[in-house]
Scaffold this motif. Sequence first.
Motif, short mmCIF file in Angstrom:
data_model
loop_
_atom_site.label_atom_id
_atom_site.label_comp_id
_atom_site.label_asym_id
_atom_site.label_seq_id
_atom_site.Cartn_x
_atom_site.Cartn_y
_atom_site.Cartn_z
N GLY A 79 0.67 -1.35 -0.16
CA GLY A 79 0.09 0.20 0.05
C GLY A 79 0.96 1.33 0.01
N ASP A 80 0.59 2.11 0.88
CA ASP A 80 1.14 3.45 0.96
C ASP A 80 2.35 3.30 1.91
OD1 ASP A 80 -0.11 3.39 3.41
OD2 ASP A 80 -1.16 5.43 3.33
N ARG A 81 2.91 2.26 1.99
CA ARG A 81 3.95 2.21 3.16
C ARG A 81 5.37 2.70 1.99
NH1 ARG A 81 6.57 -2.85 5.97
NH2 ARG A 81 8.20 -1.97 7.06
N THR A 82 6.01 3.61 2.49
CA THR A 82 7.34 4.06 1.86
C THR A 82 8.41 3.03 1.95
OG1 THR A 82 6.78 6.38 2.46
CG2 THR A 82 8.99 5.89 1.61
N ILE A 83 8.98 2.85 0.90
CA ILE A 83 10.09 1.62 0.72
C ILE A 83 11.31 2.10 1.15
CG2 ILE A 83 11.40 0.46 -1.09
CD1 ILE A 83 8.96 0.99 -2.83
N VAL A 84 11.89 1.48 1.91
CA VAL A 84 12.96 1.75 2.82
C VAL A 84 14.25 0.70 2.16
CG1 VAL A 84 14.66 1.80 4.82
CG2 VAL A 84 12.17 2.30 4.70
N SER A 85 15.30 1.28 1.46
CA SER A 85 16.32 0.75 0.89
C SER A 85 17.66 0.96 0.96
CB SER A 85 16.31 0.41 -0.75
OG SER A 85 17.42 -0.06 -1.52
N PRO A 86 18.54 0.10 1.68
CA PRO A 86 19.91 0.72 1.68
C PRO A 86 20.87 1.11 0.57
CG PRO A 86 19.84 -1.72 2.37
CD PRO A 86 18.49 -1.21 2.02
N PHE A 133 19.06 2.24 -2.13
CA PHE A 133 18.80 3.39 -2.70
C PHE A 133 18.22 4.39 -1.66
CE2 PHE A 133 18.35 0.20 -5.84
CZ PHE A 133 19.24 0.83 -6.95
N PRO A 134 19.02 4.93 -0.72
CA PRO A 134 18.40 5.45 0.59
C PRO A 134 17.61 6.83 0.06
CG PRO A 134 20.72 5.99 0.57
CD PRO A 134 20.59 5.00 -0.78
N GLY A 135 17.97 7.35 -1.16
CA GLY A 135 17.12 8.71 -1.28
C GLY A 135 15.91 8.37 -2.22
N LEU A 136 15.44 7.08 -2.08
CA LEU A 136 14.30 6.42 -2.93
C LEU A 136 13.11 7.13 -2.11
CD1 LEU A 136 13.21 4.76 -5.24
CD2 LEU A 136 12.97 2.97 -3.52
N LYS A 137 12.18 7.49 -2.76
CA LYS A 137 10.82 8.10 -2.10
C LYS A 137 9.70 7.73 -2.89
CE LYS A 137 13.10 11.11 0.57
NZ LYS A 137 13.95 10.45 1.73
N LEU A 138 9.53 6.22 -2.78
CA LEU A 138 8.30 5.50 -3.47
C LEU A 138 7.49 4.79 -2.50
CD1 LEU A 138 10.07 4.60 -6.83
CD2 LEU A 138 8.17 6.51 -6.57
N THR A 139 6.26 4.65 -2.68
CA THR A 139 5.59 3.59 -2.08
C THR A 139 5.45 2.53 -2.77
OG1 THR A 139 3.62 4.24 -2.89
CG2 THR A 139 4.35 5.51 -0.85
N ALA A 140 5.08 1.34 -1.97
CA ALA A 140 4.92 0.08 -2.79
C ALA A 140 3.73 0.12 -3.67
CB ALA A 140 4.37 -1.02 -1.38
N GLU A 141 2.71 0.78 -3.55
CA GLU A 141 1.70 1.04 -4.41
C GLU A 141 2.10 1.71 -5.93
OE1 GLU A 141 -2.96 2.50 -4.64
OE2 GLU A 141 -1.86 2.67 -2.85
N GLN A 142 2.86 2.64 -5.52
CA GLN A 142 3.58 3.43 -6.76
C GLN A 142 4.37 2.21 -7.68
OE1 GLN A 142 5.40 6.53 -4.45
NE2 GLN A 142 4.07 7.98 -5.62
N VAL A 143 5.10 1.67 -6.94
CA VAL A 143 5.96 0.51 -7.58
C VAL A 143 5.01 -0.48 -8.47
CG1 VAL A 143 7.82 -1.11 -7.58
CG2 VAL A 143 7.99 1.17 -6.20
N LEU A 144 4.13 -0.81 -7.68
CA LEU A 144 3.22 -1.97 -7.99
C LEU A 144 2.48 -1.64 -9.22
CD1 LEU A 144 2.82 -3.86 -4.86
CD2 LEU A 144 4.06 -4.84 -6.53
N ARG A 145 2.09 -0.33 -9.06
CA ARG A 145 1.13 0.22 -10.22
C ARG A 145 1.92 0.59 -11.61
NH1 ARG A 145 -4.34 1.08 -8.90
NH2 ARG A 145 -4.83 0.51 -6.74
N ALA A 146 3.46 0.73 -11.49
CA ALA A 146 4.08 1.54 -12.57
C ALA A 146 3.83 0.94 -13.77
CB ALA A 146 5.46 1.41 -12.11
N GLY A 147 3.32 -0.29 -14.19
CA GLY A 147 3.34 -1.03 -15.25
C GLY A 147 1.97 -1.23 -15.80
N VAL A 148 1.02 -0.50 -14.89
CA VAL A 148 -0.41 -0.91 -15.29
C VAL A 148 -1.00 0.20 -16.08
CG1 VAL A 148 -2.80 -1.03 -14.28
CG2 VAL A 148 -0.99 -2.09 -12.95
#
Length: 67
Positions: free
Chosen positions: A43-50, A52-67
Amino acid sequence: MMKLQEVLPLRLGGTRHIGKPKQPTLSICILVDGEYEIQQFRGDRTIVSPTFPGLKLTAEQVLRAGV
């Protein structure tokens, strides 16, 4: 031993990783001391990645990117 055709209809593998009922889930795997740790984002939980520490995306944004 079960054949792949027998296992797929049972949908056994996904429950551990995406819960029940199934929800769109983004899994980030991080190698720590030779073993992978899995972080899950939904959902709207922000992705935390060591990586890519500057990444500012939510799971929903990534999962809907190809739709």
